[in-house]
Design a protein around this motif. Structure first.
Motif, PDB file in Angstrom:
ATOM      1  N   ARG A   1       0.831  -1.206   0.000  1.00 32.43           N
ATOM      2  CA  ARG A   1       0.000   0.000   0.000  1.00 32.43           C
ATOM      3  C   ARG A   1       0.870   1.262   0.000  1.00 32.43           C
ATOM      4  O   ARG A   1       0.569   2.227  -0.709  1.00 32.43           O
ATOM      5  N   ASN A   2       1.935   1.252   0.774  1.00 33.98           N
ATOM      6  CA  ASN A   2       2.833   2.408   0.806  1.00 33.98           C
ATOM      7  C   ASN A   2       3.438   2.676  -0.561  1.00 33.98           C
ATOM      8  O   ASN A   2       3.530   3.836  -1.002  1.00 33.98           O
ATOM      9  N   GLU A   3       3.869   1.620  -1.229  1.00 29.51           N
ATOM     10  CA  GLU A   3       4.442   1.775  -2.568  1.00 29.51           C
ATOM     11  C   GLU A   3       3.403   2.308  -3.550  1.00 29.51           C
ATOM     12  O   GLU A   3       3.718   3.110  -4.434  1.00 29.51           O
ATOM     13  N   CYS A   4       2.173   1.873  -3.385  1.00 27.09           N
ATOM     14  CA  CYS A   4       1.093   2.336  -4.256  1.00 27.09           C
ATOM     15  C   CYS A   4       0.888   3.845  -4.101  1.00 27.09           C
ATOM     16  O   CYS A   4       0.720   4.569  -5.083  1.00 27.09           O
ATOM     17  N   ILE A   5       0.928   4.326  -2.855  1.00 34.32           N
ATOM     18  CA  ILE A   5       0.768   5.765  -2.610  1.00 34.32           C
ATOM     19  C   ILE A   5       1.920   6.540  -3.242  1.00 34.32           C
ATOM     20  O   ILE A   5       1.735   7.621  -3.815  1.00 34.32           O
ATOM     21  N   VAL A   6       3.129   5.985  -3.155  1.00 37.59           N
ATOM     22  CA  VAL A   6       4.304   6.657  -3.726  1.00 37.59           C
ATOM     23  C   VAL A   6       4.158   6.803  -5.235  1.00 37.59           C
ATOM     24  O   VAL A   6       4.469   7.859  -5.806  1.00 37.59           O
ATOM     25  N   HIS A   7       3.662   5.764  -5.897  1.00 32.88           N
ATOM     26  CA  HIS A   7       3.662   5.749  -7.366  1.00 32.88           C
ATOM     27  C   HIS A   7       2.406   6.364  -7.986  1.00 32.88           C
ATOM     28  O   HIS A   7       2.490   6.910  -9.094  1.00 32.88           O
ATOM     29  N   ILE A   8       1.267   6.301  -7.300  1.00 31.33           N
ATOM     30  CA  ILE A   8       0.051   6.864  -7.910  1.00 31.33           C
ATOM     31  C   ILE A   8      -0.587   7.956  -7.064  1.00 31.33           C
ATOM     32  O   ILE A   8      -1.537   8.594  -7.503  1.00 31.33           O
ATOM     33  N   GLY A   9      -0.059   8.204  -5.866  1.00 33.41           N
ATOM     34  CA  GLY A   9      -0.559   9.310  -5.060  1.00 33.41           C
ATOM     35  C   GLY A   9      -1.824   8.981  -4.284  1.00 33.41           C
ATOM     36  O   GLY A   9      -2.392   7.894  -4.399  1.00 33.41           O
ATOM     37  N   GLN A  10      -2.256   9.958  -3.503  1.00 31.86           N
ATOM     38  CA  GLN A  10      -3.506   9.838  -2.757  1.00 31.86           C
ATOM     39  C   GLN A  10      -4.696   9.862  -3.723  1.00 31.86           C
ATOM     40  O   GLN A  10      -4.590  10.375  -4.844  1.00 31.86           O
ATOM     41  N   PRO A  11      -5.855   9.317  -3.314  1.00 32.99           N
ATOM     42  CA  PRO A  11      -7.023   9.333  -4.194  1.00 32.99           C
ATOM     43  C   PRO A  11      -7.424  10.731  -4.660  1.00 32.99           C
ATOM     44  O   PRO A  11      -7.979  10.886  -5.752  1.00 32.99           O
ATOM     45  N   GLU A  12      -7.139  11.758  -3.861  1.00 29.66           N
ATOM     46  CA  GLU A  12      -7.516  13.129  -4.228  1.00 29.66           C
ATOM     47  C   GLU A  12      -6.426  13.854  -5.014  1.00 29.66           C
ATOM     48  O   GLU A  12      -6.448  15.085  -5.103  1.00 29.66           O
ATOM     49  N   ILE A  13      -5.487  13.106  -5.597  1.00 30.61           N
ATOM     50  CA  ILE A  13      -4.415  13.740  -6.354  1.00 30.61           C
ATOM     51  C   ILE A  13      -4.955  14.516  -7.549  1.00 30.61           C
ATOM     52  O   ILE A  13      -4.361  15.490  -7.999  1.00 30.61           O
TER      53      ILE A  13
ATOM     54  N   LEU B   1      11.793  20.414  -4.426  1.00 27.31           N
ATOM     55  CA  LEU B   1      11.522  20.509  -5.863  1.00 27.31           C
ATOM     56  C   LEU B   1      11.303  19.126  -6.473  1.00 27.31           C
ATOM     57  O   LEU B   1      10.377  18.929  -7.270  1.00 27.31           O
ATOM     58  N   ASP B   2      12.142  18.178  -6.091  1.00 28.72           N
ATOM     59  CA  ASP B   2      11.972  16.808  -6.588  1.00 28.72           C
ATOM     60  C   ASP B   2      10.660  16.210  -6.096  1.00 28.72           C
ATOM     61  O   ASP B   2       9.979  15.479  -6.824  1.00 28.72           O
ATOM     62  N   PHE B   3      10.301  16.507  -4.855  1.00 23.11           N
ATOM     63  CA  PHE B   3       9.061  16.007  -4.260  1.00 23.11           C
ATOM     64  C   PHE B   3       7.839  16.500  -5.047  1.00 23.11           C
ATOM     65  O   PHE B   3       6.963  15.719  -5.430  1.00 23.11           O
ATOM     66  N   ILE B   4       7.782  17.799  -5.306  1.00 21.37           N
ATOM     67  CA  ILE B   4       6.641  18.375  -6.038  1.00 21.37           C
ATOM     68  C   ILE B   4       6.582  17.819  -7.457  1.00 21.37           C
ATOM     69  O   ILE B   4       5.509  17.453  -7.956  1.00 21.37           O
ATOM     70  N   LYS B   5       7.723  17.743  -8.105  1.00 17.58           N
ATOM     71  CA  LYS B   5       7.752  17.229  -9.480  1.00 17.58           C
ATOM     72  C   LYS B   5       7.283  15.781  -9.531  1.00 17.58           C
ATOM     73  O   LYS B   5       6.544  15.383 -10.449  1.00 17.58           O
ATOM     74  N   THR B   6       7.672  14.986  -8.535  1.00 16.14           N
ATOM     75  CA  THR B   6       7.302  13.570  -8.522  1.00 16.14           C
ATOM     76  C   THR B   6       5.805  13.373  -8.329  1.00 16.14           C
ATOM     77  O   THR B   6       5.162  12.625  -9.073  1.00 16.14           O
ATOM     78  N   ILE B   7       5.209  14.058  -7.336  1.00 14.53           N
ATOM     79  CA  ILE B   7       3.797  13.811  -7.038  1.00 14.53           C
ATOM     80  C   ILE B   7       2.877  14.361  -8.122  1.00 14.53           C
ATOM     81  O   ILE B   7       1.772  13.846  -8.310  1.00 14.53           O
ATOM     82  N   PHE B   8       3.336  15.379  -8.861  1.00 13.56           N
ATOM     83  CA  PHE B   8       2.481  15.913  -9.913  1.00 13.56           C
ATOM     84  C   PHE B   8       2.886  15.429 -11.302  1.00 13.56           C
ATOM     85  O   PHE B   8       2.502  16.009 -12.311  1.00 13.56           O
ATOM     86  N   SER B   9       3.660  14.349 -11.316  1.00 12.69           N
ATOM     87  CA  SER B   9       3.971  13.666 -12.578  1.00 12.69           C
ATOM     88  C   SER B   9       3.276  12.320 -12.674  1.00 12.69           C
ATOM     89  O   SER B   9       3.390  11.642 -13.695  1.00 12.69           O
ATOM     90  N   VAL B  10       2.559  11.928 -11.612  1.00  9.62           N
ATOM     91  CA  VAL B  10       1.846  10.649 -11.652  1.00  9.62           C
ATOM     92  C   VAL B  10       0.599  10.790 -12.524  1.00  9.62           C
ATOM     93  O   VAL B  10       0.110  11.899 -12.768  1.00  9.62           O
ATOM     94  N   GLN B  11       0.087   9.661 -12.979  1.00  9.94           N
ATOM     95  CA  GLN B  11      -1.068   9.671 -13.858  1.00  9.94           C
ATOM     96  C   GLN B  11      -2.288  10.279 -13.150  1.00  9.94           C
ATOM     97  O   GLN B  11      -2.610   9.931 -12.027  1.00  9.94           O
ATOM     98  N   GLY B  12      -2.951  11.207 -13.831  1.00  8.23           N
ATOM     99  CA  GLY B  12      -4.140  11.837 -13.277  1.00  8.23           C
ATOM    100  C   GLY B  12      -3.881  13.121 -12.538  1.00  8.23           C
ATOM    101  O   GLY B  12      -4.803  13.904 -12.283  1.00  8.23           O
ATOM    102  N   ALA B  13      -2.621  13.378 -12.143  1.00  6.88           N
ATOM    103  CA  ALA B  13      -2.300  14.608 -11.424  1.00  6.88           C
ATOM    104  C   ALA B  13      -2.199  15.773 -12.396  1.00  6.88           C
ATOM    105  O   ALA B  13      -1.880  15.597 -13.572  1.00  6.88           O
ATOM    106  N   HIS B  14      -2.489  16.970 -11.898  1.00  4.63           N
ATOM    107  CA  HIS B  14      -2.416  18.173 -12.731  1.00  4.63           C
ATOM    108  C   HIS B  14      -1.361  19.112 -12.179  1.00  4.63           C
ATOM    109  O   HIS B  14      -1.412  19.499 -11.024  1.00  4.63           O
ATOM    110  N   LYS B  15      -0.404  19.425 -13.038  1.00  3.98           N
ATOM    111  CA  LYS B  15       0.686  20.296 -12.628  1.00  3.98           C
ATOM    112  C   LYS B  15       0.133  21.657 -12.185  1.00  3.98           C
ATOM    113  O   LYS B  15      -0.680  22.255 -12.878  1.00  3.98           O
ATOM    114  N   PRO B  16       0.570  22.160 -11.039  1.00  6.52           N
ATOM    115  CA  PRO B  16       0.064  23.457 -10.571  1.00  6.52           C
ATOM    116  C   PRO B  16       0.620  24.599 -11.417  1.00  6.52           C
ATOM    117  O   PRO B  16       1.731  24.523 -11.950  1.00  6.52           O
TER     118      PRO B  16
END
Length: 439
Positions: A67-79, A313-328
């Motif tokens: 589950r932890n790995e899943c959150i890392v790679h696809i983010g929270q449901p509200e991503i 910077l790496d953190f923000i880029k990673t979480i908003f590069s997953v599928q379904g996320a929208h770059k701010p």
């Protein structure tokens, strides 16, 4: 409880009932983990499978890690969250007289140090095998090396953490003497952001004499967590101990705390590693180290997405590069100026269309479109779990915080619905047709 009270304990003894009649902390944790896993697996229409062998505390570890790995790679449901509170659609008038519509959905980021115990080797990501360890399995041999930084001599026996050097031994004694003296309270106040009346604690730390120090031949206690930055000096045959509040820890210095933490005793043996200036700082690692901080990325209403600037910077880029996320469109951060300089130096094209700022004002400069303090507000809430998760190992630590953020986001979305702010998952085609939405 009423059911249990109505049945005598002898009745359970007669049938050899294998379970205890009292609810334990372990029972509560097992229920929390199991319920969270069942919900997650049910949402993905997958059957949860756990081993039938081994210790109870390890039954759900593999599932939690997955589950932890899943959150890392696809983010929270509200991503992919979007609503009328965190996104603004506005008109842009062009020089040719045409009008288009564009959107602004910023992200605010800030860090808070909760931290789980980690390996004392810098940047080592291997988990500890036990909460009492200072080093991971790979670096386990360092438990037998002197805890004074830069000293590679072996420890003199299993119950201590320093070598035969007398000054190193006294540094260890000073470290543990503070835990048994009144000034330990002053250090703990710094760690937990507790404000006491001015007269409840003096600004000067009590003196520690040789009589106050534990016998070097006995065990000096378990590996406590290093909460503050501490160091030792050896000058003219005297060993001194100092500490200061770790700027990455939970809480801030209260007025008058800066003077706490100065104790000394006479040393009979000058330190062999002493500099020519006869005054050198020594650092040591007698306790466990903690991870630096948790970084939250928050849509500017109140939703969580998950502190060297480069790591952020790496953190923000990673979480908003997953599928379904929208770059701010805007990245709001306390040290956005430093972040912008690093992005320019890197030449990272991902950030080319992301504006950076510390505060985002209305066009007329009269106020804020968005809540710039939302990340700090979320971190106050997140910090309330500090006492609960501080002794967790990494797997449960990350699982617990991810689950609490997920639940918090659910309640937030419900609040947005009651406020008629139209929260919904964003679709790719919707963001590409802003003109149509605005009409």
């Amino acid at each position: 409880m009423l059911f249990l009270a109505s049945i005598s304990r002898e009745a359970f003894d007669e049938i050899a009932w294998p379970f205890k009649l009292q609810l334990s902390t372990e029972n509560v944790w097992d229920v929390f983990v199991l319920l969270a896993l069942l919900r997650d697996y049910d949402e993905h229409t997958v059957c949860l499978t756990v081993p039938h062998q081994g210790m109870q505390k390890d039954q759900f570890k593999a599932a939690m890690e997955e589950r932890n790995e899943c959150i890392v790679h696809i983010g929270q449901p509200e991503i992919n969250h979007i609503c009328d509170g965190c996104m603004r659609v506005y008109e842009v008038k062009h020089s040719d007289g045409k009008i288009s519509h564009e959107k602004c959905q910023p992200i605010v980021s800030d860090g808070i140090t909760l931290g789980h115990a980690c390996c004392g080797v810098f940047r080592c990501t291997q988990p500890l095998q036990n909460n009492c360890d200072r080093f991971c399995a790979e670096h386990c041999g360092l438990h037998n090396t002197c805890a004074i930084t830069g000293c590679d001599h072996p420890i003199r026996c299993n119950d201590v953490k320093t070598c035969d050097n007398r000054d190193h031994q006294q540094m260890e004694q000073l470290h543990y003497a503070k835990a048994t003296s009144a000034f330990a309270l002053s250090e703990r106040l710094l760690c937990y952001r507790v404000a006491y009346p001015d007269d409840a604690l003096g600004t000067e730390a009590p003196d520690v004499t040789t009589a106050d120090l534990p016998d070097a031949s006995v065990s000096l206690g378990p590996a406590v967590v290093e909460e503050n930055i501490e160091w030792y000096t050896v000058k003219d045959g005297q060993v001194s101990y100092r500490f200061e509040k770790n700027p990455g820890s939970v809480g801030v210095l209260e007025e008058g705390d800066e003077g706490l933490g100065d104790i000394a005793l006479t040393s009979s043996e000058p330190c062999n590693a002493k500099s020519d200036a006869s005054n050198r700082k020594f650092r040591a690692q007698f306790g466990r180290q903690r991870t630096h901080n948790e970084q939250t990325a928050v849509r500017t209403l109140t939703l969580n997405g998950a502190e060297a600037v480069s790591n952020v910077l790496d953190f923000i880029k990673t979480i908003f590069s997953v599928q379904g996320a929208h770059k701010p469109e805007h990245f709001i951060y306390d040290t956005a100026c430093d972040a912008k300089q690093q992005v320019d130096a890197r030449g990272d094209k991902w950030w080319a269309d992301v504006k950076m700022c510390v505060d985002l004002l209305n066009a007329d400069g009269t106020g804020w479109w968005f809540n710039m303090s939302v990340a700090k507000q979320i971190n106050v809430w997140l910090g309330s779990y500090h006492a609960i998760c501080r002794e967790m190992l990494p797997t449960k630590y990350n699982f617990f915080l991810d689950e609490m953020i997920r639940l918090h986001n659910i309640f937030t979305v419900q609040s947005l619905q009651l406020r008629a702010l139209n929260p919904h998952p964003s679709q790719a085609e919707q963001t590409m047709e802003l003109d149509e939405q605005a009409k």
